[in-house]
Enzyme design. Structure first.
Site, mmCIF file in Angstrom:
data_model
loop_
_atom_site.group_PDB
_atom_site.id
_atom_site.type_symbol
_atom_site.label_atom_id
_atom_site.label_comp_id
_atom_site.label_asym_id
_atom_site.label_seq_id
_atom_site.Cartn_x
_atom_site.Cartn_y
_atom_site.Cartn_z
ATOM 1 N N THR A 187 2.635 -45.963 24.835
ATOM 2 C CA THR A 187 2.322 -46.634 23.611
ATOM 3 C C THR A 187 3.123 -48.062 23.466
ATOM 4 O O THR A 187 3.995 -48.367 24.301
ATOM 5 C CB THR A 187 3.116 -45.943 22.363
ATOM 6 O OG1 THR A 187 3.002 -46.685 21.339
ATOM 7 C CG2 THR A 187 4.419 -45.514 22.841
ATOM 8 N N ASP A 188 2.620 -48.796 22.727
ATOM 9 C CA ASP A 188 3.156 -50.113 22.440
ATOM 10 C C ASP A 188 4.606 -49.905 21.708
ATOM 11 O O ASP A 188 5.384 -51.007 21.821
ATOM 12 C CB ASP A 188 2.390 -51.215 21.438
ATOM 13 C CG ASP A 188 2.012 -50.482 20.046
ATOM 14 O OD1 ASP A 188 2.349 -49.370 19.938
ATOM 15 O OD2 ASP A 188 1.147 -51.016 19.175
ATOM 16 N N GLU A 189 5.115 -48.826 21.115
ATOM 17 C CA GLU A 189 6.205 -48.674 20.596
ATOM 18 C C GLU A 189 7.353 -48.746 21.298
ATOM 19 O O GLU A 189 8.579 -49.149 20.824
ATOM 20 C CB GLU A 189 6.229 -47.422 19.563
ATOM 21 C CG GLU A 189 5.099 -47.457 18.536
ATOM 22 C CD GLU A 189 5.346 -46.386 17.543
ATOM 23 O OE1 GLU A 189 6.326 -45.896 16.963
ATOM 24 O OE2 GLU A 189 4.097 -45.897 17.058
ATOM 25 N N TYR B 1 10.839 -41.117 18.541
ATOM 26 C CA TYR B 1 9.603 -41.000 19.424
ATOM 27 C C TYR B 1 9.362 -42.096 20.536
ATOM 28 O O TYR B 1 9.206 -42.017 21.754
ATOM 29 C CB TYR B 1 8.495 -41.145 18.166
ATOM 30 C CG TYR B 1 7.059 -41.404 18.912
ATOM 31 C CD1 TYR B 1 6.590 -40.725 20.235
ATOM 32 C CD2 TYR B 1 6.340 -42.710 18.745
ATOM 33 C CE1 TYR B 1 5.537 -40.951 20.566
ATOM 34 C CE2 TYR B 1 5.258 -42.863 19.130
ATOM 35 C CZ TYR B 1 4.401 -42.203 20.365
ATOM 36 O OH TYR B 1 3.552 -42.432 20.982
ATOM 37 N N LYS C 288 9.113 -42.088 24.705
ATOM 38 C CA LYS C 288 8.069 -42.333 25.435
ATOM 39 C C LYS C 288 8.611 -43.214 26.511
ATOM 40 O O LYS C 288 8.149 -43.464 27.446
ATOM 41 C CB LYS C 288 6.876 -43.051 24.658
ATOM 42 C CG LYS C 288 6.078 -42.062 23.789
ATOM 43 C CD LYS C 288 5.390 -41.012 24.728
ATOM 44 C CE LYS C 288 4.176 -41.573 25.468
ATOM 45 N NZ LYS C 288 3.649 -40.678 26.115
#
Length: 356
Positions: free
Chosen positions: A134-136, A160, A164
């Site tokens: 993810t970009d997060e 979260y 990741k």
């Protein structure tokens, strides 16, 4: 025909990927999914009689099961979608995210490492482990900051995102330390058919249809880059087929939108598609609620690397994609009813309480 082990293939992005690849007859797919609240077997109903889609109910953390599947089916690739993925849930219950995203990925990697190590030389050269991320993991951008690139330092701000980021680091480490041939994709926010109703876009569509409040955190000006799920799935296949081992690729929709812009477009589309609904104009349902902790202000993805090296860019504009998405939810009330379990309704009440 190749065989792929797909983890999390009953979730939103995973099921779209499995359906897309089986339509193309790209590979025989062994689909391993734990069927948590977000994993939905109804997503795969059309594949019920497909002999080249083998669904296995189980966890990536079950090393004995993963070992057995690898030995029995001898896949040429493992495509790892399985993850806990909702930021709000990670704030409430971070341990679940560590257990699945970090410990689960570690256990999966251990079994893959042993399996890969026992392959023949040519089989080892052709094997791939593809991590879907993810970009997060990159953190948050200011309004004028350049978009994230593959060399942007990781700076996760939620449990979260941190889970990741940790799993990405593990995947990379298994390549550098053990030689496992890995690939990583980091995608922006996805939207489209089959997305679990707690996520932002389907929540807004379904609440609007029911005449319920459309809760927007803070001032509604948080910005996300939206990627239509079919475009994402095509990019994943391309990276699997042509990506350079050990490399990561950013995937984005080139569609930065504030949350308020997204909801406003959904309301406009619903006003047009269901003009006689009691809640028209749907914009009147928008309600600003207190912001969540650690809410990243902006994400944006620079997709120059995958465009230059592999020739990929998204096909779907945000407006066309959101129209398709709204139409899909309007056309599939039975699916919505089946996935909206008691646990899901209980979570919504816990998260938003009397604000709704």
């Amino acid at each position: 025909m190749q065989t792929w082990l797909v983890t999390g293939g009953a979730g939103f992005i995973g099921s779209n990927f499995v359906l897309q690849q089986r339509r193309a007859k790209a590979a025989r797919i062994i689909n391993l999914d734990k069927l948590t609240y977000a994993g939905n077997i109804y997503n795969l109903a059309i594949l019920k009689d497909d002999p080249d889609h083998i669904f296995v109910h189980g966890s990536i953390g079950d090393r004995e099961l993963v070992s057995r599947l690898l030995s029995q089916f001898r896949p040429q690739a493992v495509i790892h979608f399985a993850a806990e993925s909702h930021v709000d849930r990670s704030i409430q219950h971070p341990e679940t995210f560590i257990e699945t995203n970090v410990v689960g990925t570690f256990r999966l990697l251990e079994e893959v490492r042993q399996y890969w190590g026992n392959l023949t030389t040519s089989e080892r050269e052709n094997f791939r482990f593809l991590q879907i991320s993810t970009d997060e993991v990159y953190g948050s951008l200011g309004p004028d900051d350049p978009a994230f690139t593959e060399t942007t330092p990781y700076a996760p701000n939620s449990p979260y995102a941190a889970s990741k980021a940790a799993s990405d680091h593990l995947v990379r480490a298994y390549h550098e330390t053990y030689g496992v041939p890995i690939l990583i994709t980091n995608c922006s926010n996805n939207y489209g058919p089959l997305q679990f109703p707690e996520k932002f876009i389907p929540l807004m569509i379904l609440n609007a249809l029911r005449g319920k409040s459309l809760p927007l955190y803070g001032d509604g000006q948080n910005i996300r880059d939206w990627l239509y799920v079919a475009d994402h799935c095509e990019a994943v296949h391309l990276v699997l087929e042509r990506g350079v081992i050990g490399e990561s690729y950013n995937l984005g929709g080139l569609s930065e939108q504030t949350n308020l812009q997204v909801v406003s477009q959904i309301c406009e589309i619903l006003d047009r598609l269901v003009p006689h609904a009691q809640s028209v104009p749907h914009y009147s349902l928008i309600k600003f609620v207190p912001d969540r902790p650690g809410h990243d202000r902006r994400y944006a993805m620079n997709i120059g690397k995958i465009t230059r090296e592999l020739g990929w860019k998204p096909k779907e504009s945000f407006y066309d994609g959101i129209v398709k998405t709204v139409r899909w939810y309007l056309d599939h009330p039975d699916w919505v009813e089946k996935v909206a379990s008691g646990a899901y309704r209980q979570w919504l009440e816990q998260q938003y309480g009397q604000l709704l």
